[in-house]
Write a protein that holds these residues in place. Structure first.
Motif, PDB file in Angstrom:
ATOM      1  N   UNK A 105       2.558  -0.020  -3.270  1.00 59.14           N
ATOM      2  CA  UNK A 105       3.723   0.633  -3.991  1.00 59.14           C
ATOM      3  C   UNK A 105       4.073   0.203  -5.331  1.00 59.14           C
ATOM      4  N   UNK A 106       4.280  -0.980  -5.218  1.00 59.33           N
ATOM      5  CA  UNK A 106       4.685  -1.951  -6.293  1.00 59.33           C
ATOM      6  C   UNK A 106       3.483  -1.732  -7.307  1.00 59.33           C
ATOM      7  N   UNK A 107       2.296  -2.111  -6.925  1.00 56.79           N
ATOM      8  CA  UNK A 107       1.091  -1.848  -7.780  1.00 56.79           C
ATOM      9  C   UNK A 107       1.085  -0.589  -8.405  1.00 56.79           C
ATOM     10  N   UNK A 108       1.488   0.639  -7.874  1.00 55.62           N
ATOM     11  CA  UNK A 108       1.233   1.972  -8.262  1.00 55.62           C
ATOM     12  C   UNK A 108       2.515   2.056  -9.456  1.00 55.62           C
ATOM     13  N   UNK A 109       3.675   1.589  -9.021  1.00 53.35           N
ATOM     14  CA  UNK A 109       4.790   1.767  -9.965  1.00 53.35           C
ATOM     15  C   UNK A 109       4.405   0.767 -11.416  1.00 53.35           C
ATOM     16  N   UNK A 110       3.713  -0.126 -11.155  1.00 53.54           N
ATOM     17  CA  UNK A 110       3.608  -0.938 -12.311  1.00 53.54           C
ATOM     18  C   UNK A 110       2.434  -0.659 -13.315  1.00 53.54           C
ATOM     19  N   UNK A 111       1.380   0.036 -12.504  1.00 56.52           N
ATOM     20  CA  UNK A 111       0.487   0.820 -13.406  1.00 56.52           C
ATOM     21  C   UNK A 111       0.845   1.961 -14.106  1.00 56.52           C
ATOM     22  N   UNK A 112       2.049   2.690 -13.473  1.00 55.63           N
ATOM     23  CA  UNK A 112       2.538   3.763 -14.362  1.00 55.63           C
ATOM     24  C   UNK A 112       3.667   3.424 -15.111  1.00 55.63           C
ATOM     25  N   UNK A 113       3.950   2.318 -15.207  1.00 52.24           N
ATOM     26  CA  UNK A 113       4.950   1.788 -16.199  1.00 52.24           C
ATOM     27  C   UNK A 113       6.308   1.883 -15.949  1.00 52.24           C
ATOM     28  N   UNK A 114       6.797   1.930 -14.559  1.00 52.06           N
ATOM     29  CA  UNK A 114       7.911   2.137 -14.075  1.00 52.06           C
ATOM     30  C   UNK A 114       8.711   0.734 -13.738  1.00 52.06           C
ATOM     31  N   UNK A 115       7.997  -0.027 -13.487  1.00 48.51           N
ATOM     32  CA  UNK A 115       8.411  -1.581 -13.056  1.00 48.51           C
ATOM     33  C   UNK A 115       7.591  -2.585 -13.852  1.00 48.51           C
ATOM     34  N   UNK A 116       8.337  -3.832 -13.753  1.00 55.80           N
ATOM     35  CA  UNK A 116       7.438  -4.951 -14.272  1.00 55.80           C
ATOM     36  C   UNK A 116       7.556  -6.164 -13.402  1.00 55.80           C
ATOM     37  N   UNK A 117       6.652  -6.882 -13.163  1.00 55.59           N
ATOM     38  CA  UNK A 117       6.878  -8.060 -12.120  1.00 55.59           C
ATOM     39  C   UNK A 117       6.878  -9.209 -13.098  1.00 55.59           C
ATOM     40  N   UNK A 118       7.936 -10.087 -13.044  1.00 58.56           N
ATOM     41  CA  UNK A 118       8.252 -11.483 -13.692  1.00 58.56           C
ATOM     42  C   UNK A 118       7.888 -12.510 -12.929  1.00 58.56           C
ATOM     43  N   UNK A 119       6.875 -13.375 -13.177  1.00 57.14           N
ATOM     44  CA  UNK A 119       6.735 -14.330 -12.470  1.00 57.14           C
ATOM     45  C   UNK A 119       7.768 -15.303 -11.930  1.00 57.14           C
ATOM     46  N   UNK A 120       7.778 -15.689 -10.575  1.00 61.62           N
ATOM     47  CA  UNK A 120       8.753 -16.372 -10.086  1.00 61.62           C
ATOM     48  C   UNK A 120      10.188 -15.596  -9.912  1.00 61.62           C
ATOM     49  N   UNK A 121      10.414 -14.604 -10.384  1.00 62.91           N
ATOM     50  CA  UNK A 121      11.665 -13.688 -10.557  1.00 62.91           C
ATOM     51  C   UNK A 121      11.802 -12.767  -9.803  1.00 62.91           C
ATOM     52  N   UNK A 122      10.741 -11.743  -9.794  1.00 62.89           N
ATOM     53  CA  UNK A 122      10.828 -10.610  -9.058  1.00 62.89           C
ATOM     54  C   UNK A 122      10.300  -9.268  -9.627  1.00 62.89           C
ATOM     55  N   UNK A 123      10.679  -8.244  -9.098  1.00 62.94           N
ATOM     56  CA  UNK A 123      10.263  -6.940  -9.724  1.00 62.94           C
ATOM     57  C   UNK A 123      11.468  -6.059 -10.310  1.00 62.94           C
ATOM     58  N   UNK A 124      11.215  -5.661 -11.324  1.00 66.70           N
ATOM     59  CA  UNK A 124      12.427  -5.264 -12.113  1.00 66.70           C
ATOM     60  C   UNK A 124      12.098  -3.769 -12.591  1.00 66.70           C
ATOM     61  N   UNK A 125      13.145  -2.904 -12.529  1.00 69.00           N
ATOM     62  CA  UNK A 125      12.885  -1.385 -13.039  1.00 69.00           C
ATOM     63  C   UNK A 125      13.085  -1.562 -14.453  1.00 69.00           C
TER      64      UNK A 125
END
Length: 495
Positions: free
Chosen positions: A66-86
């Motif tokens: 799910x997170x990979x799909x959201x990231x690929x579409x540009x809805x979220x970004x994953x920040x190292x050591x911090x988490x996934x943000x909208x």
């Protein structure tokens, strides 16, 4: 940003196991929709994959997808050591979805999208002020209510093992223990002859009157009240659709001859009384008139609603027993409050009536106050059972008796050329009539500038009358002196 675990994902992510769409895409699409609607706004931190998988009861690898799909579409970004943000839609420009209105769910609507009835009858008449000195309607002094002792009673009742199981269950009819003790208390102090089956426990006198009005009053029913009466109760009667007719009062209370005349002209449904100390004038209804009113109720079939709002406060002689104590035909409904001398959180209202009416009133109470307050009722029941309420009343009555004498002496010494009043035999307020032409609203406004607040609900002024109801119970001697001095100063300015 708050914890992502607190977001109710299960409320907007629904998984259909029978759908042809894969589970991870169902979750991804619904998360995208939540962002589009503004439910998940920019900067919202999403839970970790393990946590969200547990919330949605799916495999962790599903959430990774799910997170990979959201990231690929540009809805979220994953920040190292911090988490996934909208991300916001301005930051991401997906090609598969059209954006909706900007962040509609990010703020609460300012207005409803539908129409509804508005009532000017129920506009709040009460005012508040930060003035140091205040004349009120006649309320007790919270400083005399032994807060620490009440707190200990409450705490010990809550810790008592025998009471713990009562916390998980509450009979909407009220605490049987409290009702049993309260019925005994009312029988001893007010000359009633009731059992706990004749009692309904409410939050206040106003709630009691509301329930009674809902059952007994219909549109255009006629309710008789004194020409000066309690405004909150009048508001409830008017909200029920009743027609209010006023009856003159004098030094013996409501005029019975006028009640009889109105009964001859109209079909009267109810008569509302505050006979012990009439509100707001504090006069006591004479014994002869009490008998005559009961006879009229039997003759014409109207209900007498007796409000004994300050029965506990009497000084010069024994309290006059309520009409309900002499009612043999079931024409009187008796309402009052218990614990008025205690802290506000320990007060409760009650209704006394025949059992057939009580059965119907319990239905209404079950709708508007099903849970009640089992702990408070337990404490109040114990205060009666152990005699604590009698000891508290005995102490407080001495203080309020002295305050009444002090306050009336101050009025006599400072306002003998301006005011006419009688020392009340009980209660916590004085009814004072002005002997000079003065605009009371202007006087109140002027006093407020000098740190004395006189609410408009205490002012009674028309072509025939100019009067105030001045509460003294909450004031100690020094506060009385300051308040009276400020009032006198501003009266002299207007005279």
């Amino acid at each position: 940003m708050g914890s992502p675990v607190l977001i109710p994902f299960q409320s907007f992510i629904i998984i259909d196991r029978d759908s042809a769409t894969s589970v991870y895409m169902q979750i991804a699409n619904q998360l995208i929709n939540a962002v589009q609607r503004g439910y998940l706004i920019k900067g919202t931190k999403l839970p970790g994959t393990r946590v969200l998988s547990e919330i949605l009861e799916v495999h962790r690898k599903t959430i990774v997808a799910v997170y990979d799909e959201l990231d690929s579409q540009g809805w979220v970004e994953t920040r190292p050591n911090k988490g996934t943000f909208v991300l916001s839609r301005n930051d991401s420009k997906p090609s598969h979805f059209q954006p909706l209105a900007q962040n509609k769910l990010a703020t609460y609507p300012g207005n409803t999208g539908y129409s509804f009835k508005k009532s000017s009858l129920l506009d709040n008449p009460f005012e508040h002020s930060k003035c140091e000195y205040i004349f009120n309607d006649g309320t007790p002094d919270i400083r005399l209510t032994q807060i620490e002792h009440l707190s200990r009673l409450y705490s010990s009742s809550m810790k008592r093992r025998s009471n713990r199981r009562k916390l998980g269950y509450y009979n909407q009819d009220g605490s049987e223990y409290f009702k049993e003790n309260l019925s005994n208390f009312l029988n001893l102090s007010r000359g009633l002859h009731i059992s706990k089956n004749n009692l309904l426990i409410t939050r206040s006198t106003e709630m009691s009157v509301y329930i009674i009005s809902e059952i007994l009053l219909a549109a255009n029913d006629i309710v008789l009240v004194a020409s000066l009466s309690y405004f909150s109760v009048n508001m409830i009667f008017q909200k029920s659709g009743a027609r209010i007719l006023q009856v003159p009062i004098d030094n013996e209370g409501i005029q019975v001859d006028a009640v009889r005349d109105l009964c001859g002209k109209h079909r009267v449904r109810m008569l509302y009384l505050t006979p012990h100390h009439h509100y707001p004038t504090t006069v006591t209804l004479s014994a002869q008139r009490r008998i005559e009113l009961l006879e009229l109720a039997n003759e014409f079939g109207f209900v007498i609603l007796e409000d004994d709002y300050d029965y506990d406060f009497h000084y010069d002689k024994s309290a006059v027993l309520p009409l309900a104590s002499a009612d043999t035909n079931g024409m009187v409904i008796y309402v009052g409050s218990f614990g008025k001398s205690l802290a506000p959180g320990f007060r409760t209202g009650f209704i006394v009536a025949p059992e057939n009416l009580m059965d119907e009133m319990r239905k209404y109470l079950g709708i508007i106050d099903r849970q009640g307050d089992v702990l408070m009722e337990q404490v109040l029941g114990e205060m009666i059972d152990e005699g604590e309420i009698h000891r508290h009343l005995k102490k407080s009555i001495k203080v309020y008796h002295q305050r009444r004498d002090t306050f009336t002496a101050l009025l006599e010494n400072n306002f003998k050329d301006y005011l006419q009043f009688k020392k009340p035999s009980g209660g916590l307020a004085v009814w004072a009539e002005w002997q000079l032409p003065i605009n009371l609203l202007q006087l109140s406004t002027s006093c407020a500038k000098d740190n004395l607040f006189i609410p408009k609900t205490l002012l009674y002024q028309n072509r025939q009358l100019s009067a105030m109801r001045l509460g003294f119970g909450h004031l100690d001697e020094a506060e009385m002196q300051h308040s009276v001095a400020i009032l006198l100063h501003h009266v002299k300015k207007f005279s």
